[in-house]
Design a protein around this motif. Structure first.
Motif, mmCIF file in Angstrom:
data_model
loop_
_atom_site.group_PDB
_atom_site.id
_atom_site.type_symbol
_atom_site.label_atom_id
_atom_site.label_comp_id
_atom_site.label_asym_id
_atom_site.label_seq_id
_atom_site.Cartn_x
_atom_site.Cartn_y
_atom_site.Cartn_z
ATOM 1 N N ARG A 64 29.835 127.697 -5.228
ATOM 2 C CA ARG A 64 29.949 127.426 -3.793
ATOM 3 C C ARG A 64 30.780 128.513 -3.124
ATOM 4 O O ARG A 64 31.761 128.990 -3.664
ATOM 5 N N VAL A 65 30.358 128.871 -1.899
ATOM 6 C CA VAL A 65 31.123 129.785 -1.051
ATOM 7 C C VAL A 65 31.341 129.071 0.276
ATOM 8 O O VAL A 65 30.397 128.535 0.861
ATOM 9 N N THR A 66 32.596 129.041 0.730
ATOM 10 C CA THR A 66 32.922 128.411 2.006
ATOM 11 C C THR A 66 33.530 129.470 2.912
ATOM 12 O O THR A 66 34.526 130.095 2.565
ATOM 13 N N GLY A 82 20.580 125.761 -3.409
ATOM 14 C CA GLY A 82 19.704 124.602 -3.495
ATOM 15 C C GLY A 82 20.114 123.424 -2.632
ATOM 16 O O GLY A 82 19.470 122.383 -2.654
ATOM 17 N N ARG A 83 21.176 123.582 -1.841
ATOM 18 C CA ARG A 83 21.650 122.476 -1.006
ATOM 19 C C ARG A 83 21.686 122.881 0.460
ATOM 20 O O ARG A 83 21.801 124.047 0.793
ATOM 21 N N ARG A 84 21.621 121.865 1.328
ATOM 22 C CA ARG A 84 21.705 122.057 2.770
ATOM 23 C C ARG A 84 23.005 121.430 3.256
ATOM 24 O O ARG A 84 23.315 120.293 2.914
ATOM 25 N N GLY A 99 22.940 124.394 10.593
ATOM 26 C CA GLY A 99 22.491 123.986 9.269
ATOM 27 C C GLY A 99 22.312 125.202 8.378
ATOM 28 O O GLY A 99 21.775 126.223 8.813
ATOM 29 N N ILE A 100 22.785 125.091 7.149
ATOM 30 C CA ILE A 100 22.697 126.180 6.175
ATOM 31 C C ILE A 100 21.994 125.636 4.937
ATOM 32 O O ILE A 100 22.465 124.678 4.327
ATOM 33 N N HIS A 101 20.853 126.248 4.567
ATOM 34 C CA HIS A 101 20.184 125.891 3.319
ATOM 35 C C HIS A 101 20.211 127.128 2.433
ATOM 36 O O HIS A 101 19.481 128.090 2.667
ATOM 37 N N THR A 102 21.075 127.105 1.420
ATOM 38 C CA THR A 102 21.297 128.272 0.570
ATOM 39 C C THR A 102 20.189 128.396 -0.469
ATOM 40 O O THR A 102 19.940 127.480 -1.234
#
Length: 144
Positions: A64-66, A82-84, A99-102
């Motif tokens: 994860r990157v925040t 793989g997550r939104r 919204g971010i879908h990586t």
């Protein structure tokens, strides 16, 4: 222990109405190990980015990157393959839902620097904007 580093960030957007020209920022910042392959990068935004008076902090974990901005612009964006994730982007002109879908997240960051790459789909106010990618290169600053 926190280290002085040079942070190079290259980004590019593609999609409806996006300026597909890559952008690049090179700035001085800090790299702080948090343990367990987790790191924090931080730097002050400048006139070049349009976010003068904003501190940007990027927390890099194995999966994860925040990215968090505090100051003239306030936001928190979470990138997890793989997550939104949904968040609010608070600007002087009002708040926006983002919204971010990586699609891809890769990091080779260690105590001496390294790289982070994130590919993601971006939506604003629940409407698709396009694809974005950013690549961060971190290297130790020259010591005087």
């Amino acid at each position: 222990m926190e280290k002085d580093v040079i942070i190079s960030i290259k980004g590019q957007q593609s999609g409806a109405g996006a300026n597909e020209e890559p952008i690049e920022l090179v700035t001085a910042g800090k790299l702080e190990p948090l343990g367990g392959k987790c790191y924090t990068l931080s730097y002050q935004e400048s006139e070049v980015t349009g976010f003068v008076g904003t501190l940007t902090t990027i927390q890099v974990e194995p999966s994860r990157v925040t990215l968090q901005r505090i100051g003239a612009v306030n936001s928190q964006m979470v990138f997890e393959e793989g997550r939104r994730h949904l968040s609010m982007y608070d600007t002087p002109y009002g708040a926006l839902s983002v919204g971010i879908h990586t699609r891809k997240l890769r990091s080779t960051l260690d105590d001496n620097g390294g790289e982070v790459e994130v590919l993601y789909a971006l939506e604003i106010e629940h409407g698709a904007v396009g694809q974005s990618v950013f690549h961060i290169n971190v290297r130790q600053a020259a010591q005087p």
